[in-house]
Write an enzyme that holds these catalytic residues in place. Sequence first.
Site, PDB file in Angstrom:
ATOM      1  N   TRP A   1      -9.879  -9.100  -9.306  1.00 23.36           N
ATOM      2  CA  TRP A   1      -9.099 -10.076 -10.053  1.00 23.36           C
ATOM      3  C   TRP A   1      -7.625  -9.693 -10.183  1.00 23.36           C
ATOM      4  CZ3 TRP A   1      -6.785  -7.442 -13.892  1.00 23.36           C
ATOM      5  CH2 TRP A   1      -7.429  -6.309 -14.378  1.00 23.36           C
ATOM      6  N   ASN A   2      -7.280  -8.413 -10.013  1.00 19.89           N
ATOM      7  CA  ASN A   2      -5.914  -8.001 -10.338  1.00 19.89           C
ATOM      8  C   ASN A   2      -4.883  -8.470  -9.314  1.00 19.89           C
ATOM      9  OD1 ASN A   2      -7.059  -6.161  -8.521  1.00 19.89           O
ATOM     10  ND2 ASN A   2      -5.777  -4.477  -9.218  1.00 19.89           N
TER      11      ASN A   2
ATOM     12  N   LYS B   1     -16.869 -13.191  -1.742  1.00 20.59           N
ATOM     13  CA  LYS B   1     -17.124 -13.390  -3.164  1.00 20.59           C
ATOM     14  C   LYS B   1     -15.918 -12.887  -3.946  1.00 20.59           C
ATOM     15  CE  LYS B   1     -18.545 -10.754  -6.271  1.00 20.59           C
ATOM     16  NZ  LYS B   1     -17.617 -11.210  -7.357  1.00 20.59           N
ATOM     17  N   PRO B   2     -15.145 -13.788  -4.563  1.00 22.26           N
ATOM     18  CA  PRO B   2     -14.013 -13.336  -5.372  1.00 22.26           C
ATOM     19  C   PRO B   2     -14.468 -12.891  -6.754  1.00 22.26           C
ATOM     20  CG  PRO B   2     -14.153 -15.717  -5.450  1.00 22.26           C
ATOM     21  CD  PRO B   2     -15.276 -15.254  -4.550  1.00 22.26           C
ATOM     22  N   ALA B   3     -13.565 -12.289  -7.496  1.00 23.90           N
ATOM     23  CA  ALA B   3     -13.871 -11.873  -8.863  1.00 23.90           C
ATOM     24  C   ALA B   3     -14.202 -13.074  -9.735  1.00 23.90           C
ATOM     25  CB  ALA B   3     -12.688 -11.108  -9.447  1.00 23.90           C
TER      26      ALA B   3
ATOM     27  N   GLY C   1     -12.574  -2.566  -5.723  1.00 20.83           N
ATOM     28  CA  GLY C   1     -12.984  -2.579  -7.117  1.00 20.83           C
ATOM     29  C   GLY C   1     -13.197  -1.170  -7.630  1.00 20.83           C
ATOM     30  N   SER C   2     -14.059  -1.042  -8.614  1.00 22.73           N
ATOM     31  CA  SER C   2     -14.258   0.245  -9.272  1.00 22.73           C
ATOM     32  C   SER C   2     -15.043   1.211  -8.399  1.00 22.73           C
ATOM     33  CB  SER C   2     -14.996   0.057 -10.601  1.00 22.73           C
ATOM     34  OG  SER C   2     -16.358  -0.275 -10.367  1.00 22.73           O
TER      35      SER C   2
ATOM     36  N   GLU D   1     -12.192   0.206  -1.099  1.00 21.83           N
ATOM     37  CA  GLU D   1     -10.923   0.559  -1.724  1.00 21.83           C
ATOM     38  C   GLU D   1     -11.190   0.579  -3.214  1.00 21.83           C
ATOM     39  OE1 GLU D   1      -7.896   0.512  -3.846  1.00 21.83           O
ATOM     40  OE2 GLU D   1      -7.524  -1.524  -3.133  1.00 21.83           O
ATOM     41  N   LEU D   2     -11.255   1.807  -3.773  1.00 22.92           N
ATOM     42  CA  LEU D   2     -11.801   1.991  -5.115  1.00 22.92           C
ATOM     43  C   LEU D   2     -10.730   2.443  -6.111  1.00 22.92           C
ATOM     44  CD1 LEU D   2     -15.114   3.695  -3.919  1.00 22.92           C
ATOM     45  CD2 LEU D   2     -14.628   1.250  -4.244  1.00 22.92           C
TER      46      LEU D   2
ATOM     47  N   CYS E   1      -4.451  -0.324  -8.852  1.00 25.47           N
ATOM     48  CA  CYS E   1      -5.058   0.958  -8.518  1.00 25.47           C
ATOM     49  C   CYS E   1      -4.027   2.000  -8.102  1.00 25.47           C
ATOM     50  CB  CYS E   1      -6.097   0.778  -7.411  1.00 25.47           C
ATOM     51  SG  CYS E   1      -5.446  -0.069  -5.955  1.00 25.47           S
TER      52      CYS E   1
ATOM     53  N   GLU F   1      -9.495   6.700 -15.249  1.00 27.09           N
ATOM     54  CA  GLU F   1      -8.540   5.681 -14.821  1.00 27.09           C
ATOM     55  C   GLU F   1      -8.258   4.759 -16.004  1.00 27.09           C
ATOM     56  OE1 GLU F   1      -7.868   2.600 -11.102  1.00 27.09           O
ATOM     57  OE2 GLU F   1      -9.918   3.074 -11.716  1.00 27.09           O
TER      58      GLU F   1
END
Length: 491
Positions: A160-161, A184-186, A238-239, A260-261, A294, A395
């Site tokens: 979402w960011n 699939k988007p946020a 994401g996370s 990509e975390l 991130c 984080e």
Amino acid sequence: MTVPNPRAESDSDVASLYIDGAWRPSASGRRLAVHDPASGALIGWAGAGGAEDATAAVAAAATAFPGWAARTAYERSAYLYEAYRLMLERSEDLAKLMTTEQGKPLRAARAEVRYAADFLIWFAEEAKRMYGQTIPSARADQRFLVMHQPIGVVGAITPWNYPISMITRKLAPALAAGCTVVLKPAEQTPLCAIEVFRILDEVGLPPGVANLITCEDPVPVGEVLLTDPAVGKLTFTGSTEVGKLLARGAADQMKRVSLELGGHAPFIVFEDADPAHAAKGASLVKFLNTGQACICPNRLFVHRSIKDRFVETLRDRVAAMRAGSGFTEGVSVGPLIDEAAYERMTRQVGDAVAKGALLVAGGRRLTGADVDGGYFYAPTVLTEVTPEMDIYREETFGPIAPIIVFDDEDEVIAMANDTRYGLASYVYTRDLSRALRVSEALRFGMIGINDINPTSAAAPFGGVKESGLGREGAHEGLLEYLETKLVGISI
């Protein structure tokens, strides 16, 4: 541009899933309400897709794959060029929608749309550069030919960011390579994704090549992408915790993954740097997207000899920051995405202060007529931060700048590397030798030397350790969607 059915009277009115070249409501008929994080106001609806929708999208992508892969690189490139043109043409509408749905200031939203368009044109060009090679053989009657071919159906999950650029950073290379996609988007930002897919629909992308599943519960959709054997690759931003779950699930079928975390970026300011210049850079990148990026610094390491000047400049810049609606002129800090993010800020600051940190600025929820409806947290500066504090390890993903002093190069390198994350890092120094030494010693995938924005569509983006696998952007980003095939020929 209008959001899809913002006043939908029934669940069946929301046709926001894009499957096999057609817009449709979710199979269940359920819908997802979308709210403005700056005010809490309802701004629209999206279909709440589920496993049945995801299965249909994967089937459509699998059917479309052979035909799309067989198209020439020049044909695939042409679609991306046209999508680039349309995205720039609609950039102001897209930016305004992003500010409404995600909360970032309009100026930042405009910059993101341009960044998103950059991926479309970069990979439109890279599509024509999928070079193979020939390899000499030890046998006189043998030749080796190496070629690159698309993996197949790609399952893509975006955050979402950065609700538009993270879509094009995955879609553009996948389509350029000849893959088909289910995205699939946020759950927080489905409307931005819908508008990106409207562009893909309008450029005439063949049915099934790109498919969109908006949803309220990501688990059923994620399970389909993990377990359906037709999906050859999963890409996720994401996370770290969710990324690990996806990697474990993908291992059952040996699906290719790129992840990509999370990040925990160090920002190192050596004694030979200009502390005011470094503090200016720190304020720009730390509070980028309200700290919800991130690559935002999580630990600011400042040499003891210049700490006071650095803190003074950073405090003054933070005091001048204005929070509020992204549509308000002069606002540079938007809302946090939700209540959970606000609670994380409160907990981390409270823990740090209880353990001896000094609160130099911020440290509270913002109130007032312009911000009461949203999750606004004051830009915060902490000093005297130590490794025992939660913020030193976790984080933050918010507008908190924790400052740690150091005395020598070896010490700060050890402290900077003392994290399970390894995405971005920053170094301020005027010493070229030191810059090279420290760059080689830091265990991070990206390093900015006196540079707070070491990113571009043309540059590889990604981390090491628990910050992910693979790279996005650049030529490396295209290779993530290609298999290497060897052909041995006896002549």
